[in-house]
Write a protein that holds these residues in place. Structure first.
Motif, short mmCIF file in Angstrom:
data_model
loop_
_atom_site.label_atom_id
_atom_site.label_comp_id
_atom_site.label_asym_id
_atom_site.label_seq_id
_atom_site.Cartn_x
_atom_site.Cartn_y
_atom_site.Cartn_z
N GLU A 458 44.26 38.99 39.16
CA GLU A 458 43.43 38.14 38.61
C GLU A 458 43.30 37.48 39.64
O GLU A 458 41.48 37.53 40.26
N ARG A 459 42.94 38.53 40.63
CA ARG A 459 42.36 38.50 42.18
C ARG A 459 40.98 39.54 41.60
O ARG A 459 39.67 39.35 42.06
N LYS A 461 38.97 40.21 38.94
CA LYS A 461 38.37 39.00 38.28
C LYS A 461 37.94 38.33 38.82
O LYS A 461 36.51 37.65 38.60
N ASP A 462 38.18 37.80 39.31
CA ASP A 462 37.68 36.68 40.96
C ASP A 462 36.25 37.19 41.16
O ASP A 462 35.22 36.56 41.64
#
Length: 484
Positions: A458-459, A461-462
């Motif tokens: 997720e990180r 991706k961010d």
């Protein structure tokens, strides 16, 4: 007597029903043998009657007979095994039920030989036979031998046998009547890891050290990722003949996979043509169309002849700039196949002009393997597989190598299950913000399998640097786009 709705005028079941019953007998036998090692006499005798009646060899029902041995005695069956399980169009009216019975017998043979592996010790000959049968299963699915297991046969590499299909979606080369190609994007994740797991289990059931100590037995081994893992884990405990045979197997595997990956690198996108470099004046570079066009003013209608004052050649030099590739690879137990593939891939890029390759491997400690980056064999001999993971120690070695961020790509291969996750991610984000291209990779296998820590996923991706998890071709394309 009441007339049976599915019987003909003589009271016998229709031919279609009879063929369906035969097919069911063969598949019931398949299921019984897969889930219960005890022989079911009734199913065995009924299956034998079916196989004999349709003219197939009874060796198809012999658990001890490999597919290779059956094909050697009955060469005509080789073509039937090719693409045997590739989906075909569904047309109830056009169904050939007799062909379906024949197919059931062949499918049962392949599946039982691959998935019913028994228990107890495994010899080198038994492992080689299983690997051969697994090759036939992959060919039956429309793949190249070794493709689903992420081995030497993937992407057109060398295998025991030719045929099959190319990369996912290119279509079957074997039997079929225009049916769709198997959806490898769904088959590979499901079947590839299972085959790899079975093979790994067989390797663990071998007395590998004893096999390696006997040159005749060692010669029967076929290099595979599962075998590589065991050899790399056990290499420090081997000596003499056993160590020499282990090294020979590792080198064979490295050479075969290198050839596959080098082909992928060569076929990938390359840099723009550099027109500042004069073209080589050789025949293969001759631009015939342009030469004719530029010399049309010299055409002689009377003689019907074109006089050529000047030859024109195509530019072939590619525009490249010095680039640095820093590969950081997790060598913990869960990343063995990625370690092997990335080590080989790094060596291929190290051979490209103006690409400066650095290689770092880590678990709880980091090792700078840059001096051997050009030789994957020597690199792998220096790895120590296993242990936990602490990416911060690898980052401490990698960061000083980023001298010119705009000309540097950092490839970090791991499942990212780290115990100092926030500290490591912060340093990765800093590398990205510095201007270097940061590529996180969750797996580098030919099948694309592998899990990634959701926290990191997720990180990344961010951050705008999503994790590459998939076929090794994706990483090859990313690197070629940046480096050339």
């Amino acid at each position: 007597m009441t007339h049976h709705p599915h019987a003909d005028d003589h009271g016998a079941p229709p031919l279609g029903d009879a063929q369906d019953n035969r097919r069911q007998v063969l598949y019931w036998r398949l299921l019984a043998r897969l889930f219960d090692p005890e022989e079911q006499a009734a199913l065995e005798s009924a299956s034998l009657a079916v196989v004999e009646d349709i003219g197939l060899p009874t060796a198809l029902l012999d658990p001890g007979a490999s597919v290779d041995s059956v094909v050697q005695r009955h060469p005509d069956l080789a073509a039937e095994f090719e693409g045997l399980m590739v989906p075909e169009p569904e047309d109830e009216e056009a169904r050939d039920r007799a062909a379906e019975v024949r197919r059931a017998a062949l499918v049962s043979k392949v599946l039982l030989n691959v998935f019913a592996t028994g228990s107890g010790n495994v010899s080198a000959e038994q492992l080689a036979r299983w690997q051969s049968d697994a090759d036939w299963l992959e060919r039956a699915l429309g793949c190249r031998p070794g493709e689903l297991r992420g081995g030497r046969g993937a992407a057109g590499g060398p295998g025991r046998s030719g045929g099959g299909v190319g990369p996912a979606g290119t279509g079957p080369a074997g039997r079929g009547v225009g049916g769709p190609a198997p959806d490898l994007s769904r088959l590979v994740p499901a079947i590839g890891p299972e085959l790899g797991s079975i093979e790994a289990g067989l390797v663990k059931r071998m007395h590998l050290r004893e096999v390696l100590a006997d040159p005749a037995l060692a010669a029967r081994l076929t290099p595979s990722m599962s075998l590589m893992e065991q050899l790399l884990r056990d290499k420090d405990n081997l000596s003499g003949v056993a160590l020499a045979n282990a090294k020979a197997l590792i080198r064979r595997y490295v050479d075969e996979v290198t050839e596959v990956l080098r082909t992928q690198v060569e076929k990938s996108t390359v840099g723009e043509l550099d027109r500042s470099v004069p073209p080589k004046r050789v025949f293969r570079n001759l631009d015939i169309d342009r030469t004719i066009w530029k010399n049309l003013t010299n055409w002689s209608p009377e003689e019907e002849r074109l006089y050529v004052d000047r030859l024109y050649y195509r530019h072939t030099s590619r525009r490249t700039t010095p680039q640095r590739l820093v590969v950081v690879v997790d060598q913990s137990g869960s990343m063995v196949d990625s370690m092997v593939n990335c080590t080989i891939l790094a060596s291929i890029f190290a051979g490209l002009p103006k690409v400066d390759v650095h290689l770092v491997a880590y678990d709880t400690q980091a090792l700078d393997l840059t001096p051997w980056a050009h030789d994957p064999f020597e690199t792998l001999l220096r790895t120590k597989l296993g242990g936990g993971t602490d990416g911060t120690v690898a980052m401490a070695l990698a960061q000083p190598k980023i001298a010119e961020p705009r000309n540097t790509v950092v490839v970090w291969i791991s499942d990212f299950y780290e115990w100092r996750h926030q500290e490591l991610f912060d340093s990765m984000a800093a590398v990205h913000r510095s201007g270097a291209k940061f590529i996180p990779v969750g797996s580098v296998t030919s099948s694309g399998r592998g899990s990634v820590n959701p926290w990191f996923r997720e990180r990344f991706k961010d951050l705008g640097t999503p994790v590459i998890s998939g076929h090794i071709k994706k990483l090859v394309h990313e690197l070629k786009t940046f480096l050339t």
